[in-house]
Design a protein around this motif. Structure first.
Motif, PDB file in Angstrom:
ATOM      1  N   PRO A 397      -2.856   2.380 -11.978  1.00 20.99           N
ATOM      2  CA  PRO A 397      -2.576   0.941 -11.982  1.00 20.99           C
ATOM      3  C   PRO A 397      -3.421   0.229 -13.024  1.00 20.99           C
ATOM      4  CG  PRO A 397      -3.924   1.518 -10.095  1.00 20.99           C
ATOM      5  CD  PRO A 397      -3.534   2.809 -10.743  1.00 20.99           C
ATOM      6  N   PRO A 398      -3.031  -0.988 -13.424  1.00 14.75           N
ATOM      7  CA  PRO A 398      -3.815  -1.719 -14.427  1.00 14.75           C
ATOM      8  C   PRO A 398      -5.157  -2.176 -13.867  1.00 14.75           C
ATOM      9  CG  PRO A 398      -2.070  -3.101 -13.546  1.00 14.75           C
ATOM     10  CD  PRO A 398      -1.836  -1.730 -12.997  1.00 14.75           C
ATOM     11  N   LEU A 399      -6.067  -2.484 -14.774  1.00 19.09           N
ATOM     12  CA  LEU A 399      -7.378  -3.003 -14.394  1.00 19.09           C
ATOM     13  C   LEU A 399      -7.218  -4.359 -13.719  1.00 19.09           C
ATOM     14  CD1 LEU A 399     -10.437  -2.141 -14.961  1.00 19.09           C
ATOM     15  CD2 LEU A 399     -10.370  -3.898 -16.737  1.00 19.09           C
ATOM     16  N   ARG A 400      -7.948  -4.572 -12.627  1.00 23.54           N
ATOM     17  CA  ARG A 400      -7.902  -5.845 -11.923  1.00 23.54           C
ATOM     18  C   ARG A 400      -9.255  -6.527 -12.065  1.00 23.54           C
ATOM     19  NH1 ARG A 400      -5.096  -2.355  -8.322  1.00 23.54           N
ATOM     20  NH2 ARG A 400      -2.976  -3.055  -7.834  1.00 23.54           N
ATOM     21  N   PHE A 434      -6.247   0.863   0.293  1.00 23.26           N
ATOM     22  CA  PHE A 434      -5.510   2.068  -0.070  1.00 23.26           C
ATOM     23  C   PHE A 434      -4.203   2.168   0.718  1.00 23.26           C
ATOM     24  CE2 PHE A 434      -9.598   4.444  -1.491  1.00 23.26           C
ATOM     25  CZ  PHE A 434      -9.465   3.901  -2.756  1.00 23.26           C
ATOM     26  N   ASN A 435      -4.235   1.769   1.992  1.00 29.87           N
ATOM     27  CA  ASN A 435      -2.995   1.795   2.772  1.00 29.87           C
ATOM     28  C   ASN A 435      -1.973   0.804   2.225  1.00 29.87           C
ATOM     29  OD1 ASN A 435      -3.971   3.762   4.446  1.00 29.87           O
ATOM     30  ND2 ASN A 435      -4.298   2.431   6.207  1.00 29.87           N
ATOM     31  N   ASP A 436      -2.437  -0.409   1.837  1.00 31.69           N
ATOM     32  CA  ASP A 436      -1.522  -1.389   1.252  1.00 31.69           C
ATOM     33  C   ASP A 436      -0.838  -0.841   0.005  1.00 31.69           C
ATOM     34  OD1 ASP A 436      -2.246  -3.267   3.165  1.00 31.69           O
ATOM     35  OD2 ASP A 436      -3.791  -4.174   1.905  1.00 31.69           O
ATOM     36  N   LEU A 437      -1.582  -0.098  -0.783  1.00 33.91           N
ATOM     37  CA  LEU A 437      -1.084   0.344  -2.081  1.00 33.91           C
ATOM     38  C   LEU A 437      -0.310   1.656  -2.019  1.00 33.91           C
ATOM     39  CD1 LEU A 437      -4.334  -0.423  -4.104  1.00 33.91           C
ATOM     40  CD2 LEU A 437      -2.170  -1.657  -4.344  1.00 33.91           C
ATOM     41  N   TYR A 438      -0.774   2.602  -1.188  1.00 37.46           N
ATOM     42  CA  TYR A 438      -0.291   3.968  -1.336  1.00 37.46           C
ATOM     43  C   TYR A 438       0.244   4.604  -0.062  1.00 37.46           C
ATOM     44  CZ  TYR A 438      -3.293   3.211  -5.377  1.00 37.46           C
ATOM     45  OH  TYR A 438      -3.880   2.675  -6.487  1.00 37.46           O
ATOM     46  N   TYR A 439       0.234   3.880   1.066  1.00 41.87           N
ATOM     47  CA  TYR A 439       0.702   4.517   2.294  1.00 41.87           C
ATOM     48  C   TYR A 439       2.173   4.906   2.148  1.00 41.87           C
ATOM     49  CZ  TYR A 439       0.770   5.662   7.240  1.00 41.87           C
ATOM     50  OH  TYR A 439       0.858   6.326   8.432  1.00 41.87           O
ATOM     51  N   SER A 440       2.528   6.010   2.759  1.00 39.41           N
ATOM     52  CA  SER A 440       3.855   6.617   2.571  1.00 39.41           C
ATOM     53  C   SER A 440       4.984   5.601   2.752  1.00 39.41           C
ATOM     54  CB  SER A 440       4.048   7.763   3.576  1.00 39.41           C
ATOM     55  OG  SER A 440       3.092   8.768   3.380  1.00 39.41           O
ATOM     56  N   GLY A 443       3.588   1.517   0.985  1.00 45.22           N
ATOM     57  CA  GLY A 443       2.680   0.993  -0.018  1.00 45.22           C
ATOM     58  C   GLY A 443       3.381   0.445  -1.253  1.00 45.22           C
ATOM     59  N   ASN A 444       2.703  -0.498  -1.901  1.00 50.16           N
ATOM     60  CA  ASN A 444       3.228  -1.133  -3.114  1.00 50.16           C
ATOM     61  C   ASN A 444       2.109  -1.162  -4.147  1.00 50.16           C
ATOM     62  OD1 ASN A 444       4.292  -2.731  -5.116  1.00 50.16           O
ATOM     63  ND2 ASN A 444       4.707  -4.490  -3.809  1.00 50.16           N
ATOM     64  N   ARG A 445       2.254  -0.414  -5.213  1.00 47.38           N
ATOM     65  CA  ARG A 445       1.192  -0.284  -6.207  1.00 47.38           C
ATOM     66  C   ARG A 445       1.075  -1.498  -7.114  1.00 47.38           C
ATOM     67  NH1 ARG A 445       1.344   6.163  -7.921  1.00 47.38           N
ATOM     68  NH2 ARG A 445       1.659   6.946  -5.800  1.00 47.38           N
ATOM     69  N   GLU A 446       1.964  -2.464  -6.983  1.00 43.48           N
ATOM     70  CA  GLU A 446       1.918  -3.659  -7.819  1.00 43.48           C
ATOM     71  C   GLU A 446       1.217  -4.830  -7.127  1.00 43.48           C
ATOM     72  OE1 GLU A 446       2.947  -3.379 -10.895  1.00 43.48           O
ATOM     73  OE2 GLU A 446       3.548  -1.309 -10.448  1.00 43.48           O
ATOM     74  N   LEU A 447       0.626  -4.612  -5.980  1.00 45.86           N
ATOM     75  CA  LEU A 447       0.008  -5.711  -5.232  1.00 45.86           C
ATOM     76  C   LEU A 447      -1.162  -6.318  -5.989  1.00 45.86           C
ATOM     77  CD1 LEU A 447      -0.100  -4.258  -1.595  1.00 45.86           C
ATOM     78  CD2 LEU A 447       1.399  -6.061  -2.461  1.00 45.86           C
ATOM     79  N   GLU A 448      -1.286  -7.638  -5.843  1.00 45.55           N
ATOM     80  CA  GLU A 448      -2.434  -8.368  -6.377  1.00 45.55           C
ATOM     81  C   GLU A 448      -3.389  -8.708  -5.228  1.00 45.55           C
ATOM     82  OE1 GLU A 448      -3.195  -9.085  -9.493  1.00 45.55           O
ATOM     83  OE2 GLU A 448      -1.422  -7.985 -10.183  1.00 45.55           O
ATOM     84  N   PRO A 449      -4.663  -8.991  -5.524  1.00 45.76           N
ATOM     85  CA  PRO A 449      -5.598  -9.373  -4.459  1.00 45.76           C
ATOM     86  C   PRO A 449      -5.188 -10.686  -3.796  1.00 45.76           C
ATOM     87  CG  PRO A 449      -6.773  -8.767  -6.472  1.00 45.76           C
ATOM     88  CD  PRO A 449      -5.335  -8.867  -6.836  1.00 45.76           C
ATOM     89  N   GLU A 450      -5.506 -10.822  -2.523  1.00 39.42           N
ATOM     90  CA  GLU A 450      -5.345 -12.103  -1.849  1.00 39.42           C
ATOM     91  C   GLU A 450      -6.419 -13.062  -2.361  1.00 39.42           C
ATOM     92  OE1 GLU A 450      -3.611 -10.701   2.526  1.00 39.42           O
ATOM     93  OE2 GLU A 450      -5.573 -11.648   2.352  1.00 39.42           O
TER      94      GLU A 450
END
Length: 651
Positions: A397-400, A434-440, A443-450
């Motif tokens: 993923p890109p640098l945040r 990690f669950n937000d991004l990659y859970y089976s 997950g969504n790898r495009e998520l931004e921080p809250e």
């Protein structure tokens, strides 16, 4: 009732120790939090003991603006949410070390007992302490738990043995030791075991039909321990080293829906933490602290539901390597500056076939300034966060990155009286887990921080009189918002995580306390708090839940306590009241959770045995006096009335 009778008989037979115990055993006062520029709530070990609190969630129920999500029983998950920002926006700091969970973002406070705990403190929207780890500046609330530190001028060895039993079958023995090593070193060690069947009875209501049921698969077996080494290096500084571990197995009881309990899930936990903290000084104006930490946590989750094609047996292991360095420069008697740099590396391994095995590298840099005059205190902080991730499978993923400012100030309105006006503004964030991004599949790898922000305006008053009499009152109003809230929404039949939520937050918190020396043999302490919380979903004006209260946040809640201290017996009474909540963001009658009131009473006493410093602490507690199986989480009934006996012997 038999526990209370035994307690009273023992207490009348033996003399009670004076109210001023050694600081290494119990602490009465932490100093005033009313001078702070942000809301601060704290409770000491002595205050917790007199009200019968034995766990961290017990202590936090006396704080205003705090929502504790409790799934019931000793083994139920327990998380803390400050002002409805979400549990992921509350940082937990244990003896100066930040406790984190990169996998799901929440810390289970149920694993923290109060054995050897000196104080619990909650800061909301910032802190006047600028000499601390940088990543604490990312959270809207900071929960700090501090252990009792042995006194170097005290006796060489202090040991205590404790046994706690309850009418629901819970057994929890513990042992702790404090040992002075020479004139400059000391160590502490403790071990605790907890066993409970968890099969407490409850009443299940279905319309007018009421049946007696029993909780299933809620058993718990845990063993935890900790060892600390403290060094007083004189002019070279102070050193502390900590090792803590936990091993446990528990059933996951699941929800109760229309007589149906089908618990087939179990969880095994293993956790090992190592940390070292060094605090030094260079001259009169410069202080610095350096900290290293390693945390390895592993879990096994088993679901043996016969409806599954095969039992689901998943393994997880996450590690964190963390460092923190801070420097504090006192430019003058009233002006100081600090710089902090935290680095953390988080890894996750699972047995799931499509896990990308992420490695997260995070940098937190905070620059702060503080002015502390006779009447004005002002603090400003700027936090820069940079996060990079590497994946074994798939594209990285890109640098945040994120900049988060905060500022707070308090002004003493009257020079000779502690009447203060305070105001603060803070921006925070929480990284996707990690669950937000990659859970089976979810997950969504495009998520931004809250992104979150909060404005607070408050008034605080405190007064002390002769003979230890005192009174305090604080009123705070706040408004805030959470943007890019991470929520799960359906896409066809598969749910995915999305940045779509916006939550508007506002409320009022009122806290009051007072201490009265009614006579030479009677002292009373009373506390009360009230919270009004409006946490509204404002994501879309076209949605059916627009401006509805978000799930599990009560609009009205409060608590109160009364402690009577006498030479013969201490009596503590605590009441907690929580208004109506909803299990979903749409506030329909079908989703409503009934209000509840929880009453408890504690009879306790410290007994001095002989002249060699031997102490016996006895506490008999009656919990949930109303006996109602209320729900904090929908379909997870809490235990009814129970009795608890605690005996601690210290030599």
């Amino acid at each position: 009732m038999h526990l209370a009778a035994i307690m009273i008989a023992v207490s009348l037979a033996l003399p009670q120790t004076p109210d001023t115990l050694s600081a290494a055993v119990a602490v009465e006062s932490l100093g005033s939090a009313h001078e702070a520029s942000v809301p601060v709530q704290s409770v000491t070990s002595l205050q917790m003991a007199r009200t019968g609190a034995v766990s961290l969630q017990d202590a936090l129920r006396s704080f205003s603006g705090v929502n504790i999500r409790d799934y019931g029983g000793e083994g139920g998950l327990k998380t803390v949410d400050v002002r409805s920002f979400g549990a992921q926006h509350t940082a937990v700091c244990y003896d100066g070390m930040v406790i984190s969970n990169a996998q799901n973002g929440t810390v289970d406070i149920g694993r923290f007992g109060l054995e050897d705990i000196e104080s619990v403190k909650l800061e909301t929207g910032g802190s006047d302490d600028i000499f601390r780890p940088a990543r604490l500046a990312a959270s809207m609330g900071v929960l700090s738990v501090s252990n009792a530190r042995p006194q170097f001028d005290s006796c060489g060895t202090v040991a205590s043995v404790r046994m706690r039993v309850s009418s629901l079958g819970t057994i929890s023995p513990a042992v702790s030791v404090r040992q002075r090593i020479g004139s400059a070193w000391a160590m502490t060690a403790r071990a605790e075991y907890l066993s409970t069947p968890g099969d407490y009875p409850f009443l299940l209501r279905n319309g007018e039909l009421v049946t007696k049921e029993k909780r299933l698969n809620s058993d718990v077996q845990t063993f935890s321990g900790e060892a600390n080494l403290f060094g007083d290096l004189g002019s070279a500084g102070d050193l502390s080293v900590k090792m803590s571990w936990l091993a446990g197995e528990r059933g996951l009881p699941g929800s109760v829906v229309l007589y149906t309990q089908n618990p087939t899930e179990r969880l095994w936990d293993r956790d090992l933490r190592l940390s070292a903290l060094y605090v030094g000084r260079a001259g009169k104006a410069l202080r610095y602290r350096a900290q290293l930490g390693w945390d390895c946590s592993s879990n096994r989750y088993l679901d043996s539901n016969p409806s599954l094609p095969a039992p689901e047996d998943d393994r997880y292991r996450q590690q964190e390597f963390a460092s923190s360095f801070s420097a504090l420069w006192a430019a003058s008697d009233v002006l100081s500056f600090s710089a902090s740099e935290d680095l953390a590396v988080n890894t996750l391994w699972t047995s799931l076939a499509d896990c990308p095995f992420p490695v997260r590298e995070s940098s937190y840099t905070a620059i702060s300034g503080k002015y502390s005059g006779s009447r004005l205190t002002a603090v400003a902080t700027l936090l820069a966060t940079v996060m990079a991730e590497q994946l074994r499978q798939g594209e990285n993923p890109p640098l945040r990155s994120r900049l988060s400012p905060s500022i707070s100030a308090s002004y003493r309105l009257l020079e000779d009286h502690a009447l203060l006006l305070r105001a603060s503004y803070r921006e925070g964030f929480r990284m996707p887990t990690f669950n937000d991004l990659y859970y089976s599949r979810v997950g969504n790898r495009e998520l931004e921080p809250e992104k979150s922000r909060q404005i607070n305006l408050g008034l605080s008053w405190e007064e002390h009189w002769r003979k230890g009499n005192s009174a305090s009152l604080s009123v705070d109003g706040y408004a805030g918002k959470v943007r890019d809230k991470i929520v799960a929404i359906p896409t066809m039949f598969i749910w995915r995580m999305r940045n779509v939520g916006v939550v508007s937050l506002s409320g009022v918190e009122i806290t009051a306390s007072g201490t009265l020396a009614a006579s030479s043999w009677l002292r009373l302490r009373a506390t009360a708090s009230y919270s009004l919380q409006n946490a509204l979903n404002v994501t879309s004006p076209d949605a059916k839940n627009y401006r509805h209260q978000i799930a599990y946040v009560p609009r009205n809640s409060g608590n109160g306590s009364l402690t009577l201290v006498t030479p013969w017996l201490n009596v503590g009474y605590v009441v907690t009241a929580v208004g109506r909540r909803w299990s979903l963001d749409q506030n329909l009658p079908a989703y409503a959770i009934d209000p509840y009131t929880d009453h408890s009473i504690s009879l306790n006493r410290d007994l001095k045995l002989g002249t060699k410093g031997r102490l016996l602490h006895v506490s008999a507690d009656a919990l949930n006096l109303g006996g109602k199986n209320y729900e904090i989480i929908k379909y997870y009934p809490m235990p009814g009335r129970q009795f608890r006996l605690t005996i601690r012997f210290t030599i």
